[in-house]
Write a protein that holds these residues in place. Structure first.
Motif, PDB file in Angstrom:
ATOM      1  N   ASN A 281       0.831  -1.215   0.000  1.00  0.00           N
ATOM      2  CA  ASN A 281       0.000   0.000   0.000  1.00  0.00           C
ATOM      3  C   ASN A 281       0.859   1.255   0.000  1.00  0.00           C
ATOM      4  OD1 ASN A 281      -2.460  -1.183  -0.136  1.00  0.00           O
ATOM      5  ND2 ASN A 281      -2.980  -0.937   2.039  1.00  0.00           N
TER       6      ASN A 281
ATOM      7  N   THR B 165     -10.560   4.975  -0.441  1.00  0.00           N
ATOM      8  CA  THR B 165     -10.746   6.434  -0.445  1.00  0.00           C
ATOM      9  C   THR B 165     -10.982   6.898  -1.867  1.00  0.00           C
ATOM     10  OG1 THR B 165      -8.375   6.744  -0.604  1.00  0.00           O
ATOM     11  CG2 THR B 165      -9.319   6.820   1.595  1.00  0.00           C
TER      12      THR B 165
ATOM     13  N   SER C 129      -7.592   3.020  -6.741  1.00  0.00           N
ATOM     14  CA  SER C 129      -7.255   1.731  -6.147  1.00  0.00           C
ATOM     15  C   SER C 129      -7.319   0.620  -7.186  1.00  0.00           C
ATOM     16  CB  SER C 129      -8.213   1.446  -4.986  1.00  0.00           C
ATOM     17  OG  SER C 129      -8.213   0.083  -4.707  1.00  0.00           O
TER      18      SER C 129
ATOM     19  N   LEU D 277      -6.490  -4.053   3.812  1.00  0.00           N
ATOM     20  CA  LEU D 277      -6.466  -3.579   5.210  1.00  0.00           C
ATOM     21  C   LEU D 277      -7.426  -4.376   6.094  1.00  0.00           C
ATOM     22  CD1 LEU D 277      -6.128   0.316   4.871  1.00  0.00           C
ATOM     23  CD2 LEU D 277      -4.386  -1.365   5.475  1.00  0.00           C
TER      24      LEU D 277
END
Ligand code: ADP
Length: 467
Positions: A371, A418, A423, A433
């Motif tokens: 990430n 987000t 992504s 996550l």
């Protein structure tokens, strides 16, 4: 029969039995007392009558005098000579006299054997009380006298008392019936109320509160029912949330799969075009391969998360020496970091050891470093291990795009991103996550984040140190 009737009948029966027992006991006690008092009086009267007989002589008008005396005491009287033959008897001849009222040899012996030569014969099987006494002097030829009386006469007083007791008994039973009816109603009312409340809860109406202002067991039961309803309400809400989450989860999966499938089907159509150059064909094949990989990655992640959800004990802990462990991980990411011109820095002291599942911890680090690399375009990524009291804190800090504060609460939820487009572009499934959190929670710890948009993010967690 409802509970109120059962309670009323039980109370009434119990109290009637109680009242009858007490009344019967009272009547028997009074009878006993009266008879005992009568017996004393009987003996005393015998003394007086004997004295009267002894004080008489031939000159007195003996028989009328004696009759008068015994009439006064309401006794039947008989006088016997020394051989036991009756000389005088106040009982009319036609009345049958029981043999127990004759002066037998046995009676004579009993009279002699008794104190003051008075023998009281209280035969439970004979209805009369009989007393014999020896007459020492007095009217000539009278040697023994007998007085007798019907025992029932002693109990006459009981008859009037008995009526009072019966009246009291009936009154008490009536009062008991009224009181027990009211009392059973009072007792049964909360049971009905509690039953209604339980039915309401069973019906799913958990929002209503049962009001019962009582300090007894019913009050306690009511508050337990209220607690139960509150619990049901909570569980219901949780189930609802879970259901919503699950629906959202399936919708997200469908959405995640739809995009690559669209791309694949579009690419297949393109591949069917005639006169397609070899270079283009290869390009479409690579696209297809990437999309298939993405779907496969997605299902792998889902499978993993599902396993973590179902099995809380999937962790297999061992001693992990962090320096060598992290160095190995960093080496694998160095080429990618160099390619992006990002400094990948590891700060860890030797001999820092923790208890953890090596493979799962590897997965956590892998997700967090991937990430950090994904969302950082310049600067550095710092992997830092430091001791904080009895814990080792491991943090991954980047100088990337950062995360706005409004996202931080939901960042670890499944499929939460987000920026969805960014992504997906970077091949993310949105589950990384969530997996990190699942693994760390199974280790008894949690993942934390602090971030500032434009400056970077810091993901960190703690594990207990092994000294
Ligand atoms: P993804 O596969 O989308 O990366 P993750 O669960 O790993 O899914 O991350 C969820 C979201 O959290 C990401 O889509 C991204 O928006 C945000 N995120 C995760 N790590 C970082 C980071 N280091 N910097 C900025 N944003 C991040």
């Amino acid at each position: 029969m409802n509970i109120q009737s059962k309670l009323s009948v039980t109370y009434i029966l119990l109290l009637i039995i109680g009242i009858i027992t007490i009344s019967a006991y009272a009547i028997l006690s009074i009878r006993f007392f009266l008879f005992a008092a009568g017996l004393d009086e009987f003996k005393n009267d015998m003394r007086i009558v004997r004295q009267a007989v002894e004080s008489s002589d031939e000159n007195t008008d003996f028989f009328p005098f004696i009759t008068e005396t015994t009439d006064l005491f309401e006794y039947d009287l008989a006088l016997f000579d020394s051989t036991g033959i009756p000389i005088y008897n106040t009982q009319p001849e036609q009345i049958f006299i029981d043999s127990r009222e004759f002066l037998s040899d046995l009676v004579v012996d009993s009279v002699r054997a008794n104190y003051e030569d008075i023998y009281i014969m209280n035969d439970p099987e004979y209805s009369r009380l009989v007393a014999f006494a020896k007459v020492d002097d007095g009217f000539p030829s009278v040697s023994y006298l007998r007085i007798s009386k019907d025992k029932e006469e002693y109990y006459e007083a009981v008859d009037s008392i008995r009526h009072i007791i019966y009246a009291g008994m009936l009154f008490s039973i009536a009062a008991v019936m009224v009181v027990s009816f009211i009392f059973s109603k009072y007792m049964a009312a909360p049971i009905k109320q509690l039953n209604d409340a339980a039915l309401t809860i069973a019906d799913g109406q958990t929002h209503e509160t049962l009001e019962m202002d009582r300090n007894d067991e019913f009050g306690t039961l009511a508050s337990s029912l209220n607690k139960m309803a509150e619990r049901f309400k909570k569980d219901n809400r949780q189930l609802q949330l879970l259901n919503e989450k699950q629906n959202q989860f399936f919708a997200d999966i469908a959405h995640e799969v739809r995009n690559p499938l669209h791309t694949i089907s579009g690419t297949i159509e393109m591949l069917q075009l005639e006169n397609l150059s070899q270079k283009k064909k290869l390009q479409y094949m690579v696209t297809m391969h990437n999309q298939v990989e993405r779907v496969s990655r997605l299902f792998n992640d889902i499978k993993m998360l599902q396993r973590y959800d179902m099995d809380q004990h999937f962790i297999d802990k061992e001693v992990v020496e962090l320096k060598s462990f992290l160095e190995k991980i960093i080496i694998t990411y160095e080429p990618l970091a160099q390619e992006k011109n990002i400094d990948l820095i590891l700060t860890v002291e030797s001999n820092m050891t923790v208890h953890a599942d090596r493979d799962k911890l590897d997965q956590v680090m892998d997700n967090l470093i991937t990430n950090a690399l994904k969302y950082t375009s310049e600067g550095s990524i710092n992997v830092l291990c430091e001791q904080v009291e009895a814990q080792i804190q491991i943090s991954i800090q980047d100088t990337g795009i950062g995360i706005a504060s409004e996202h931080l609460d939901r960042l670890f939820d499944r499929f939460y991103r987000t920026d969805k487009a960014r992504s997906r572009d970077k091949g993310g499934t949105g589950l990384g996550l969530a997996i990190v959190r699942g693994i760390l929670r199974a280790h008894g710890t949690d993942i934390l984040v602090s971030s500032e948009v434009g400056k970077g993010s810091r993901f960190y967690f703690e594990l207990p140190i092994i000294s």
